[in-house]
Design a protein around this motif. Sequence first.
Motif, PDB file in Angstrom:
ATOM      1  N   SER A  59       0.922  -1.182  -0.042  1.00  0.00           N
ATOM      2  CA  SER A  59       0.029   0.019  -0.092  1.00  0.00           C
ATOM      3  C   SER A  59       0.986   1.280   0.047  1.00  0.00           C
ATOM      4  O   SER A  59       2.024   1.328   0.251  1.00  0.00           O
ATOM      5  N   GLY A  60       0.248   2.156  -0.605  1.00  0.00           N
ATOM      6  CA  GLY A  60       1.150   3.629  -0.620  1.00  0.00           C
ATOM      7  C   GLY A  60       2.421   3.481  -1.387  1.00  0.00           C
ATOM      8  O   GLY A  60       3.374   3.954  -0.864  1.00  0.00           O
ATOM      9  N   ILE A  61       2.312   2.799  -2.606  1.00  0.00           N
ATOM     10  CA  ILE A  61       3.877   2.734  -3.437  1.00  0.00           C
ATOM     11  C   ILE A  61       3.688   3.838  -4.468  1.00  0.00           C
ATOM     12  O   ILE A  61       2.770   3.905  -5.277  1.00  0.00           O
ATOM     13  N   ASN A  62       4.619   4.609  -4.525  1.00  0.00           N
ATOM     14  CA  ASN A  62       5.229   5.399  -5.548  1.00  0.00           C
ATOM     15  C   ASN A  62       6.026   4.939  -6.521  1.00  0.00           C
ATOM     16  O   ASN A  62       7.104   5.279  -6.534  1.00  0.00           O
ATOM     17  N   GLY A  63       5.571   3.970  -7.314  1.00  0.00           N
ATOM     18  CA  GLY A  63       6.415   3.015  -8.094  1.00  0.00           C
ATOM     19  C   GLY A  63       5.731   1.880  -8.377  1.00  0.00           C
ATOM     20  O   GLY A  63       4.609   1.763  -8.348  1.00  0.00           O
ATOM     21  N   ASN A  64       6.503   1.057  -9.346  1.00  0.00           N
ATOM     22  CA  ASN A  64       5.825  -0.126  -9.721  1.00  0.00           C
ATOM     23  C   ASN A  64       6.430  -1.272  -8.915  1.00  0.00           C
ATOM     24  O   ASN A  64       7.531  -1.292  -8.259  1.00  0.00           O
ATOM     25  N   ILE A  65       5.825  -2.478  -8.910  1.00  0.00           N
ATOM     26  CA  ILE A  65       5.866  -3.639  -8.448  1.00  0.00           C
ATOM     27  C   ILE A  65       6.136  -4.752  -9.316  1.00  0.00           C
ATOM     28  O   ILE A  65       5.387  -5.157 -10.464  1.00  0.00           O
ATOM     29  N   ARG A  66       7.300  -5.319  -9.436  1.00  0.00           N
ATOM     30  CA  ARG A  66       7.748  -6.462 -10.460  1.00  0.00           C
ATOM     31  C   ARG A  66       7.752  -7.843  -9.588  1.00  0.00           C
ATOM     32  O   ARG A  66       8.579  -7.905  -8.519  1.00  0.00           O
ATOM     33  N   LEU A  67       7.110  -8.822 -10.355  1.00  0.00           N
ATOM     34  CA  LEU A  67       7.341 -10.071  -9.676  1.00  0.00           C
ATOM     35  C   LEU A  67       8.091 -10.952 -10.372  1.00  0.00           C
ATOM     36  O   LEU A  67       8.037 -10.869 -11.575  1.00  0.00           O
ATOM     37  N   THR A  68       9.310 -11.647 -10.007  1.00  0.00           N
ATOM     38  CA  THR A  68      10.163 -12.433 -10.728  1.00  0.00           C
ATOM     39  C   THR A  68      10.790 -13.574 -10.012  1.00  0.00           C
ATOM     40  O   THR A  68      10.306 -13.780  -8.830  1.00  0.00           O
ATOM     41  N   ARG A  69      11.528 -14.597 -10.681  1.00  0.00           N
ATOM     42  CA  ARG A  69      11.959 -15.523  -9.878  1.00  0.00           C
ATOM     43  C   ARG A  69      13.451 -15.320  -9.008  1.00  0.00           C
ATOM     44  O   ARG A  69      13.967 -14.589  -9.727  1.00  0.00           O
ATOM     45  N   MET A  70      13.549 -15.862  -7.846  1.00  0.00           N
ATOM     46  CA  MET A  70      14.503 -15.688  -7.010  1.00  0.00           C
ATOM     47  C   MET A  70      15.655 -16.623  -7.683  1.00  0.00           C
ATOM     48  O   MET A  70      15.485 -17.958  -7.828  1.00  0.00           O
ATOM     49  N   THR A  71      16.952 -16.444  -7.874  1.00  0.00           N
ATOM     50  CA  THR A  71      17.901 -17.320  -8.441  1.00  0.00           C
ATOM     51  C   THR A  71      18.346 -18.140  -7.165  1.00  0.00           C
ATOM     52  O   THR A  71      18.705 -17.481  -6.309  1.00  0.00           O
ATOM     53  N   PRO A  72      18.297 -19.271  -7.581  1.00  0.00           N
ATOM     54  CA  PRO A  72      18.754 -20.500  -6.288  1.00  0.00           C
ATOM     55  C   PRO A  72      20.264 -20.146  -5.739  1.00  0.00           C
ATOM     56  O   PRO A  72      21.051 -19.759  -6.752  1.00  0.00           O
ATOM     57  N   ALA A  73      20.531 -20.007  -4.654  1.00  0.00           N
ATOM     58  CA  ALA A  73      21.970 -19.608  -4.081  1.00  0.00           C
ATOM     59  C   ALA A  73      22.835 -20.682  -4.414  1.00  0.00           C
ATOM     60  O   ALA A  73      22.542 -21.861  -4.415  1.00  0.00           O
ATOM     61  N   ILE A  74      24.167 -20.272  -4.898  1.00  0.00           N
ATOM     62  CA  ILE A  74      25.178 -21.370  -5.057  1.00  0.00           C
ATOM     63  C   ILE A  74      25.487 -21.914  -3.830  1.00  0.00           C
ATOM     64  O   ILE A  74      26.066 -21.299  -2.767  1.00  0.00           O
ATOM     65  N   GLN A  75      25.304 -23.407  -3.722  1.00  0.00           N
ATOM     66  CA  GLN A  75      26.207 -24.162  -2.692  1.00  0.00           C
ATOM     67  C   GLN A  75      27.549 -24.205  -2.765  1.00  0.00           C
ATOM     68  O   GLN A  75      28.172 -24.254  -3.721  1.00  0.00           O
TER      69      GLN A  75
END
Length: 274
Positions: free
Chosen positions: A258-274
Amino acid sequence: MKKIILLVLLLAIAGIAGVVRSHTKSGSAWPLVINGDKQATGNAREEIRKDFDLAAGARVEVSGINGWVKIETSDRKTANIYIERLGDSQEALNRRKITIEKTADGLTIRGEKGDSGLLSRMFGSSPTEHVTLQLPKQISLVTNGVNGSVTSGGIDGALEVNGVNGKVDIAEASGSADISGINGSVSVGLAKIGKGVEISGINGNIELLLGEDVNATLEAHGMNGHVTSELPNVVVDKNSHGNYSAQIGSGGGSISASGINGNIRLTRMTPAIQ
């Protein structure tokens, strides 16, 4: 008459101080970062180094910092603290203190309010602080009142980031998350939704990087921007002006914005390198 003479003397001292500062040799000054990492110069420098053992699930709070905060996390059991303080003079550094305290449930690092009187304003601004922390991943993290960027590696506990004048970049959060009052862009990786994610009062774009197994429902209200998704099988609905909703996966955990002055982008998180 005495008041007039005193005022004249104070103004004269302020003028001399301004001349002295303007003739400081740039080669002898330390670099400063203030107000969202903007470059400036200073002549006094101080370092603080401390180490503490932290139990799993400890609460780490960082607040009242005039500069950036950088946090590295790993499967460690100790907290390594390094703070660099930069100011116009040693007197300026002495006027403001950093308190580091081991508490019953964790660790607090707090910038104390310095002298804000006439002499303080005349003889230099508040010192700038660069806070670098190496922390266990198994903690909850609270940052509040930071005049600069906040970046952090992954954490397993609850996340609270409030009142930041700069960008916020959290590599991964696995518990609940509360992010509010940010004057800058926000990027946060969500491996799990936990008890929910609340994002409010953001003056900048938001990037939510979601883990493969995240199922959630997004509700966004009062937005001056758009919600977009790069994830498969996610449909974003615009319910009315400034209001959006989306189901991620099978739905479930709540993501509220709520109350966002901008865009929201949904994307995939890159798996952490083990």
